[in-house]
Enzyme design. Structure first.
Site, PDB file in Angstrom:
ATOM      1  N   ASP A   1       0.850  -1.190   0.000  1.00 22.71           N
ATOM      2  CA  ASP A   1       0.000   0.000   0.000  1.00 22.71           C
ATOM      3  C   ASP A   1       0.887   1.241   0.000  1.00 22.71           C
ATOM      4  O   ASP A   1       1.826   1.338   0.792  1.00 22.71           O
ATOM      5  CB  ASP A   1      -0.934   0.000   1.215  1.00 22.71           C
ATOM      6  CG  ASP A   1      -2.126   0.926   1.017  1.00 22.71           C
ATOM      7  OD1 ASP A   1      -2.409   1.312  -0.133  1.00 22.71           O
ATOM      8  OD2 ASP A   1      -2.780   1.257   2.027  1.00 22.71           O
TER       9      ASP A   1
ATOM     10  N   TYR B   1       1.120   5.705  -0.276  1.00 20.21           N
ATOM     11  CA  TYR B   1       0.710   6.835   0.567  1.00 20.21           C
ATOM     12  C   TYR B   1       0.895   8.056  -0.320  1.00 20.21           C
ATOM     13  O   TYR B   1       1.594   8.985   0.027  1.00 20.21           O
ATOM     14  CB  TYR B   1       1.665   6.819   1.765  1.00 20.21           C
ATOM     15  CG  TYR B   1       1.453   7.744   2.921  1.00 20.21           C
ATOM     16  CD1 TYR B   1       0.260   7.742   3.639  1.00 20.21           C
ATOM     17  CD2 TYR B   1       2.476   8.589   3.348  1.00 20.21           C
ATOM     18  CE1 TYR B   1       0.108   8.572   4.749  1.00 20.21           C
ATOM     19  CE2 TYR B   1       2.329   9.400   4.457  1.00 20.21           C
ATOM     20  CZ  TYR B   1       1.135   9.389   5.143  1.00 20.21           C
ATOM     21  OH  TYR B   1       0.985  10.202   6.265  1.00 20.21           O
TER      22      TYR B   1
ATOM     23  N   HIS C   1      -3.765  13.869   1.506  1.00 18.98           N
ATOM     24  CA  HIS C   1      -3.940  12.951   2.634  1.00 18.98           C
ATOM     25  C   HIS C   1      -2.710  12.970   3.537  1.00 18.98           C
ATOM     26  O   HIS C   1      -2.832  13.077   4.759  1.00 18.98           O
ATOM     27  CB  HIS C   1      -4.200  11.530   2.125  1.00 18.98           C
ATOM     28  CG  HIS C   1      -4.185  10.488   3.207  1.00 18.98           C
ATOM     29  ND1 HIS C   1      -5.182  10.391   4.171  1.00 18.98           N
ATOM     30  CD2 HIS C   1      -3.286   9.514   3.507  1.00 18.98           C
ATOM     31  CE1 HIS C   1      -4.892   9.397   4.996  1.00 18.98           C
ATOM     32  NE2 HIS C   1      -3.746   8.852   4.625  1.00 18.98           N
TER      33      HIS C   1
ATOM     34  N   GLU D   1     -10.436   3.663   4.433  1.00 17.20           N
ATOM     35  CA  GLU D   1      -9.604   4.488   3.565  1.00 17.20           C
ATOM     36  C   GLU D   1     -10.043   4.245   2.132  1.00 17.20           C
ATOM     37  O   GLU D   1     -10.040   3.107   1.657  1.00 17.20           O
ATOM     38  CB  GLU D   1      -8.106   4.164   3.734  1.00 17.20           C
ATOM     39  CG  GLU D   1      -7.577   4.590   5.101  1.00 17.20           C
ATOM     40  CD  GLU D   1      -6.055   4.505   5.243  1.00 17.20           C
ATOM     41  OE1 GLU D   1      -5.416   3.763   4.475  1.00 17.20           O
ATOM     42  OE2 GLU D   1      -5.517   5.205   6.132  1.00 17.20           O
TER      43      GLU D   1
ATOM     44  N   GLU E   1      -9.479   4.040  -1.504  1.00 13.53           N
ATOM     45  CA  GLU E   1      -8.296   3.866  -2.335  1.00 13.53           C
ATOM     46  C   GLU E   1      -8.668   3.185  -3.647  1.00 13.53           C
ATOM     47  O   GLU E   1      -9.742   2.607  -3.790  1.00 13.53           O
ATOM     48  CB  GLU E   1      -7.252   2.987  -1.606  1.00 13.53           C
ATOM     49  CG  GLU E   1      -6.848   3.503  -0.242  1.00 13.53           C
ATOM     50  CD  GLU E   1      -5.568   2.866   0.297  1.00 13.53           C
ATOM     51  OE1 GLU E   1      -4.768   2.337  -0.502  1.00 13.53           O
ATOM     52  OE2 GLU E   1      -5.368   2.929   1.527  1.00 13.53           O
TER      53      GLU E   1
ATOM     54  N   ARG F   1      -7.665   3.031  13.950  1.00 15.32           N
ATOM     55  CA  ARG F   1      -6.762   4.156  14.219  1.00 15.32           C
ATOM     56  C   ARG F   1      -6.113   4.086  15.587  1.00 15.32           C
ATOM     57  O   ARG F   1      -4.976   4.541  15.763  1.00 15.32           O
ATOM     58  CB  ARG F   1      -7.508   5.479  14.077  1.00 15.32           C
ATOM     59  CG  ARG F   1      -8.074   5.728  12.703  1.00 15.32           C
ATOM     60  CD  ARG F   1      -7.006   5.730  11.631  1.00 15.32           C
ATOM     61  NE  ARG F   1      -7.578   5.989  10.309  1.00 15.32           N
ATOM     62  CZ  ARG F   1      -6.895   5.830   9.175  1.00 15.32           C
ATOM     63  NH1 ARG F   1      -5.641   5.398   9.186  1.00 15.32           N
ATOM     64  NH2 ARG F   1      -7.473   6.076   8.023  1.00 15.32           N
TER      65      ARG F   1
ATOM     66  N   GLN G   1      -3.467   1.293  15.485  1.00 21.39           N
ATOM     67  CA  GLN G   1      -2.382   1.804  14.641  1.00 21.39           C
ATOM     68  C   GLN G   1      -1.529   2.839  15.387  1.00 21.39           C
ATOM     69  O   GLN G   1      -0.291   2.805  15.317  1.00 21.39           O
ATOM     70  CB  GLN G   1      -3.002   2.438  13.386  1.00 21.39           C
ATOM     71  CG  GLN G   1      -2.018   2.898  12.331  1.00 21.39           C
ATOM     72  CD  GLN G   1      -2.715   3.621  11.162  1.00 21.39           C
ATOM     73  OE1 GLN G   1      -3.941   3.623  11.048  1.00 21.39           O
ATOM     74  NE2 GLN G   1      -1.921   4.208  10.284  1.00 21.39           N
TER      75      GLN G   1
ATOM     76  N   LYS H   1      -4.157  -2.520  10.465  1.00 20.92           N
ATOM     77  CA  LYS H   1      -4.545  -2.607   9.055  1.00 20.92           C
ATOM     78  C   LYS H   1      -4.866  -4.033   8.606  1.00 20.92           C
ATOM     79  O   LYS H   1      -5.712  -4.230   7.741  1.00 20.92           O
ATOM     80  CB  LYS H   1      -3.375  -2.121   8.174  1.00 20.92           C
ATOM     81  CG  LYS H   1      -2.990  -0.673   8.376  1.00 20.92           C
ATOM     82  CD  LYS H   1      -3.933   0.246   7.640  1.00 20.92           C
ATOM     83  CE  LYS H   1      -3.398   1.666   7.606  1.00 20.92           C
ATOM     84  NZ  LYS H   1      -4.307   2.550   6.830  1.00 20.92           N
TER      85      LYS H   1
ATOM     86  N   THR I   1      -8.991  -5.986   4.202  1.00 24.13           N
ATOM     87  CA  THR I   1      -8.909  -4.973   3.152  1.00 24.13           C
ATOM     88  C   THR I   1      -9.846  -5.450   2.053  1.00 24.13           C
ATOM     89  O   THR I   1      -9.749  -6.601   1.618  1.00 24.13           O
ATOM     90  CB  THR I   1      -7.461  -4.877   2.602  1.00 24.13           C
ATOM     91  OG1 THR I   1      -6.576  -4.599   3.680  1.00 24.13           O
ATOM     92  CG2 THR I   1      -7.336  -3.799   1.539  1.00 24.13           C
TER      93      THR I   1
ATOM     94  N   GLU J   1      -9.513  11.984   8.807  1.00 25.81           N
ATOM     95  CA  GLU J   1      -9.409  13.362   8.333  1.00 25.81           C
ATOM     96  C   GLU J   1     -10.714  14.127   8.539  1.00 25.81           C
ATOM     97  O   GLU J   1     -10.711  15.256   9.050  1.00 25.81           O
ATOM     98  CB  GLU J   1      -9.021  13.388   6.848  1.00 25.81           C
ATOM     99  CG  GLU J   1      -7.607  12.909   6.598  1.00 25.81           C
ATOM    100  CD  GLU J   1      -7.385  12.510   5.135  1.00 25.81           C
ATOM    101  OE1 GLU J   1      -7.028  13.381   4.337  1.00 25.81           O
ATOM    102  OE2 GLU J   1      -7.587  11.324   4.797  1.00 25.81           O
TER     103      GLU J   1
HETATM  104 CA   LIG Z   1      -3.932   2.849   3.179  1.00 24.90          CA
HETATM  105 MG   LIG Z   2      -6.554  -2.871   5.557  1.00 25.05          MG
END
Ligand SMILES: [Ca+2]
Ligand SMILES: [Mg+2]
Ligand SMILES: [Ca+2]
Ligand SMILES: [Mg+2]
Ligand code: NI
Lengths: 429, 429
Positions: free
Chosen positions: A131, A133, A138, A204, A206, A242, A245, A258, A262, A369
């Site tokens: 992944d 960034y 962001h 997230e 993506e 979060r 993490q 994470k 996913t 965010e």
């Molecule tokens: Ca991500």
């Molecule tokens: Mg994930």
């Protein structure tokens, strides 16, 4: 191009798309490759078994690669073969071209089924998942929260596409329930550390791309060659805890925050289908190193949206509208970077974009965010009754995406289907 | 226990070991499972095809699992089956027990070959690879270098086994050459950033374990059950490009500084073979959360050594002597932690220990530590002529490991074979 299949005007899957996926059906549990067209799905094993992949590249290998339970073997064939498969299917599905698929009703009924009878599966066996960034907005937003405005971006960020290895085993297809994780969490005020259920469950927004053909260990993929290696794209929700993490990630990066799940959309849209939607990527200053040199149109105008359906509600609320074109680092740069040290990429590797945030409050790709790490409630319903800081048990999130453009005077719309998941309560501690 | 095969006194592979690997031979290129005994290798496909896995668990499945090109199918059977395989092989190889392997010379010559004719391959298909950071000495040494003595350990370090996802595709078997990587490097003095060949090429002395049986997504492996899930151990060299790593790793962790290659030893030593060498792990203060609760003997007294053979030399020099027993976090804790959030583990997943450093200057598991990030030359030869700060092109590194103990009055030695690799020059920039 028009098809003998009736395609709704707002469909994600017109004849110009021809995405690739893996399905089973209610009456046939065997996993097999497929494509989507309007509200229907075409069984590629049936097409191959009937000898209809008759082009020079696929003729000898179609039965073998489309008899697999994943697309990996097809991916390994390379871009000329992917192109031949797509154009063969476009021709077979055309209204104006005679074909067994168009003209043999019994065969057609066996090879083309309505999407309501289809179960989507993981399109590929993912060897490694990375992944990135790569959204400057962001990275900046998150950086401001944790390090203040002046140090928001780390010094490396503008020089290379920062990324990390994720967990391949827990990448699941759209529709799979996602269980809220447990883990060690530090109380912000008291600094006490508890084994607890995640309280800051986030998403997230993506996209991700699948590697089609790879490189040997010790070699690299030159950025000029990257387009030949990228098979296609999916939408992705990188679910994130979060609070887990925040405590774990120093100094080696995100891990249990994470890797509990996913979600990806089931249909891989090829880069050829996305070609009409290429646009210039943001200006990069400083100019990156030579191995990361960009072309003139390495970004894609792909409109993205995330909708949240709160538990106990029938209505969905849009919580983000953003666009892939905002991304600072391109997919080509991500792939060239990933292999510049000789790291070997393989068919089926999945490379995520990183959270895609745009320039304003409506285009943020995470609740971290939007709620400023839980400090601000995000109001969903017009009456203000439904609001969120983070995601609650029973909430469903759906990411969708579409490209729209006029091509030769005709409006073309290429979509991705849905990347959807519902959060289920945590296991007992 | 003694075998009809002649086993040298200092062999890594006595009858008490029976490790598992995958081989081909000079006259048979087919990959197949095998075990090592003294200086010989036993072809498990041949044993299975002859019907000699006659125990209740393996009888029906041995031909199938030992016809695979990896051990994954065997791993999935579970610990009772691993135990049955090991004790069947011990019995078949015993001097005092009649068996076709002992008594049929033609069969024996086909099933048992000298190691000189054997090519070792990756023992398992690795789904996901995770590397931990579980040596307190190593984490402290590195922390002092980068953050000073008072902040050397991050606040999370004593609460959980810090780890990160690594790259599965570039894990290679002992003997595979490792190419020096290229990447973006920041000059320490000028802060200028260059696309350059790695100048700080390092090794990390580690062990790693393979997951045998996994867990479903959303479930977890209770620490009390972890021993049933761990198949066995290998030695590992986590090659590291310190200059690439230093620039890239904030905030998402190591990436291109690591993923160009990781070497493992070819023979997986089972946890049953290592059982006599269990010892108490270091006292953990604070006491970890309940899901990480330790047993009384969760560490292993495994002596580890790394030897460097400089390019152009025939002599090797020992650069580290350390021991797995120093590890603060146990393998059981690593596995319980990895799955506490519901992350699904699979047969063939590889979990690395992290660099194993001991308490003094001779037991450091990396040159980063021994050379204090290049500031101090490590003298190898007695005359002081051969020295290193980091690894040079053409240098070979060899990690070895052994357990020794007296069991029932007999001295037992269980070894791992070698984890070896030679560094080849970087590709052109
Ligand atoms: Ca991500
Ligand atoms: Mg994930
Ligand atoms: Ca390591
Ligand atoms: Mg490595
Ligand atoms: Ni229909």
């Amino acid at each position: 191009m028009s098809s003998f299949i009736d395609i709704p005007a707002d469909s994600d899957f017109p004849l110009e798309n021809i995405p690739f996926g893996v399905i089973s059906t209610k009456d046939n549990a065997a996993l097999r490759p497929a494509t989507a067209i309007g509200d229907h799905v075409v069984d590629l094993k049936a097409i191959a078994d009937a000898g209809l992949f008759a082009g020079p590249l696929l003729k000898a290998v179609a039965v073998s690669v489309f008899s697999q339970t994943s697309l990996n073997a097809f991916m390994r064939l390379g871009r000329p073969s992917w192109r031949e498969a797509r154009s063969t299917l476009q021709s077979l599905l055309s209204k104006g071209t005679a074909s067994r698929l168009r003209d043999d009703a019994a065969f057609r009924a066996a090879a083309i089924v309505h999407k309501s009878t289809v179960i989507n599966h993981m399109p590929a066996q993912i060897g490694d998942y990375t992944d990135f960034y790569s959204s400057k907005e962001h990275a900046f937003n998150v950086g401001v929260m944790f390090r203040g405005k002046d140090n928001a971006l780390q010094p490396n960020w503008v020089h290379l596409p920062v990324g990390y290895h994720g967990r391949a085993s827990s990448v699941v297809v759209s529709g799979t329930p996602i269980r809220r994780p447990n883990g060690l969490i530090q109380d912000f005020a008291t600094k006490a550390i508890h084994y607890s259920t995640c309280k800051k469950f986030d998403y997230e927004l993506e996209t991700a791309f699948f590697v089609g053909t790879g490189n040997n260990l010790g070699e690299r993929i030159d950025i000029a060659d990257t387009e030949e290696h990228i098979f296609g794209m999916v939408l992705m929700n990188d679910w994130s805890a979060r609070d887990i993490q925040a405590f774990e990630y120093v100094p080696l990066g995100p891990f249990l925050g994470k890797n509990f799940g996913t979600t990806i959309s089931p249909w891989i849209v090829t880069m050829d289908a996305l070609e009409p939607f290429r646009v210039a990527q943001p200006v990069q200053d400083p100019v990156p190193a030579s191995y990361l040199a960009s072309g003139p149109k390495d970004a894609y105008n792909l409109q993205l949206q995330c909708d949240l359906k709160p538990h106990g509600h029938d209505t969905s609320y849009t919580i983000s509208k953003t666009n892939l074109k905002y991304m600072y680092w391109s997919m080509k740069q991500q792939l060239a970077h990933h292999s510049v040290n000789g790291c070997n990429m393989n068919a089926g590797d999945l490379l995520g974009s990183g959270t895609i945030s745009g320039p304003d409050d409506t285009s943020l790709g995470s609740l971290l965010e939007a709620s400023v790490n839980g400090k601000k409630e995000v109001v969903l319903s017009a009456d203000g009754a439904v609001k969120r800081t983070f995601i609650e048990d029973g909430d469903s999130l759906k990411i969708t995406g579409k490209c729209e453009a006029e091509v030769d005077g005709k409006k073309i719309r290429i979509g991705f289907g849905a990347c959807e998941g519902t959060v289920v309560p945590a296991a007992q501690l």
